[in-house]
Motif scaffolding. Sequence first.
Motif, PDB file in Angstrom:
ATOM      1  N   ILE A  51       0.843  -1.194   0.000  1.00 31.92           N
ATOM      2  CA  ILE A  51       0.000   0.000   0.000  1.00 31.92           C
ATOM      3  C   ILE A  51       0.877   1.242   0.000  1.00 31.92           C
ATOM      4  O   ILE A  51       0.597   2.219  -0.707  1.00 31.92           O
ATOM      5  CB  ILE A  51      -0.971  -0.009   1.206  1.00 31.92           C
ATOM      6  N   GLY A  52       1.954   1.200   0.780  1.00 30.66           N
ATOM      7  CA  GLY A  52       2.891   2.332   0.798  1.00 30.66           C
ATOM      8  C   GLY A  52       3.491   2.572  -0.573  1.00 30.66           C
ATOM      9  O   GLY A  52       3.626   3.728  -1.018  1.00 30.66           O
ATOM     10  N   GLU A  53       3.870   1.517  -1.282  1.00 33.52           N
ATOM     11  CA  GLU A  53       4.432   1.647  -2.626  1.00 33.52           C
ATOM     12  C   GLU A  53       3.396   2.229  -3.585  1.00 33.52           C
ATOM     13  O   GLU A  53       3.710   3.102  -4.406  1.00 33.52           O
ATOM     14  CB  GLU A  53       4.914   0.277  -3.126  1.00 33.52           C
ATOM     15  N   VAL A  54       2.157   1.742  -3.448  1.00 30.95           N
ATOM     16  CA  VAL A  54       1.086   2.246  -4.304  1.00 30.95           C
ATOM     17  C   VAL A  54       0.873   3.738  -4.048  1.00 30.95           C
ATOM     18  O   VAL A  54       0.726   4.534  -4.988  1.00 30.95           O
ATOM     19  CB  VAL A  54      -0.221   1.447  -4.090  1.00 30.95           C
ATOM     20  N   VAL A  55       0.880   4.123  -2.765  1.00 28.99           N
ATOM     21  CA  VAL A  55       0.701   5.541  -2.426  1.00 28.99           C
ATOM     22  C   VAL A  55       1.843   6.359  -3.004  1.00 28.99           C
ATOM     23  O   VAL A  55       1.631   7.463  -3.538  1.00 28.99           O
ATOM     24  CB  VAL A  55       0.575   5.713  -0.896  1.00 28.99           C
ATOM     25  N   LYS A  56       3.079   5.845  -2.934  1.00 31.55           N
ATOM     26  CA  LYS A  56       4.230   6.563  -3.509  1.00 31.55           C
ATOM     27  C   LYS A  56       4.057   6.752  -5.008  1.00 31.55           C
ATOM     28  O   LYS A  56       4.315   7.827  -5.556  1.00 31.55           O
ATOM     29  CB  LYS A  56       5.532   5.791  -3.234  1.00 31.55           C
ATOM     30  N   ILE A  82       1.258   6.764  -6.658  1.00 28.53           N
ATOM     31  CA  ILE A  82       0.165   7.720  -6.886  1.00 28.53           C
ATOM     32  C   ILE A  82       0.676   9.140  -6.661  1.00 28.53           C
ATOM     33  O   ILE A  82       0.378  10.051  -7.432  1.00 28.53           O
ATOM     34  CB  ILE A  82      -1.044   7.409  -5.985  1.00 28.53           C
ATOM     35  N   LYS A  83       1.503   9.354  -5.610  1.00 29.69           N
ATOM     36  CA  LYS A  83       2.065  10.686  -5.359  1.00 29.69           C
ATOM     37  C   LYS A  83       2.930  11.132  -6.529  1.00 29.69           C
ATOM     38  O   LYS A  83       2.885  12.280  -6.949  1.00 29.69           O
ATOM     39  CB  LYS A  83       2.914  10.671  -4.083  1.00 29.69           C
ATOM     40  N   GLN A  84       3.749  10.202  -7.011  1.00 28.61           N
ATOM     41  CA  GLN A  84       4.636  10.555  -8.125  1.00 28.61           C
ATOM     42  C   GLN A  84       3.817  10.905  -9.374  1.00 28.61           C
ATOM     43  O   GLN A  84       4.135  11.837 -10.103  1.00 28.61           O
ATOM     44  CB  GLN A  84       5.592   9.397  -8.427  1.00 28.61           C
ATOM     45  N   VAL A  85       2.749  10.139  -9.586  1.00 33.27           N
ATOM     46  CA  VAL A  85       1.912  10.416 -10.759  1.00 33.27           C
ATOM     47  C   VAL A  85       1.250  11.779 -10.580  1.00 33.27           C
ATOM     48  O   VAL A  85       1.196  12.566 -11.531  1.00 33.27           O
ATOM     49  CB  VAL A  85       0.854   9.290 -10.941  1.00 33.27           C
ATOM     50  N   ILE A  86       0.759  12.064  -9.391  1.00 39.13           N
ATOM     51  CA  ILE A  86       0.095  13.345  -9.155  1.00 39.13           C
ATOM     52  C   ILE A  86       1.115  14.459  -9.245  1.00 39.13           C
ATOM     53  O   ILE A  86       0.855  15.530  -9.803  1.00 39.13           O
ATOM     54  CB  ILE A  86      -0.592  13.351  -7.772  1.00 39.13           C
TER      55      ILE A  86
END
Length: 151
Positions: free
Chosen positions: A136-141, A143-147
């Motif tokens: 989940i942490g990797e997914v959030v990272k 998503i942050k990078q994409v945003i």
Amino acid sequence: MDATITVKELLLVVVSLVVIGFGIYLIVALRNLNELLKKVRQIVDENEKSIKETISNLPEISDNVNIISTKTKDVIENIEPVLPEIVDNVNSITENINDGMEIAIDTVEVVGENISDTVEAIRDSTVDVTTYIKLIGEVVKVIKQVIAREK
């Protein structure tokens, strides 16, 4: 000057020496006996009151011993018929306790095994949860990078 000694005179001298030696031994023995008797007399004098009390209490002590003997005999006669039953009861109780102990030991072993299994499962679950959290942490990272890129 020549002197002759007859066998009779020689035996008389030897017997006299033996008698003198025995007399000396007897005197020493009587002296030791006298000292011993003085010590006994001193002990008796020091404990005269206690000795008199003990002697005066002997009839009562004898009566008490007789009473105790009679009561002990009565108790033994009363217990004797039920003694085998008491022994059987004690044996039965002992067997029940042994059985209970075996059950308790088995229960403790089962509980211990279950606790070990539970701890192992929790440990495995923790590893799985940690893995999920990392994912989940990797997914959030990501998503942050994409945003962050879109801005």
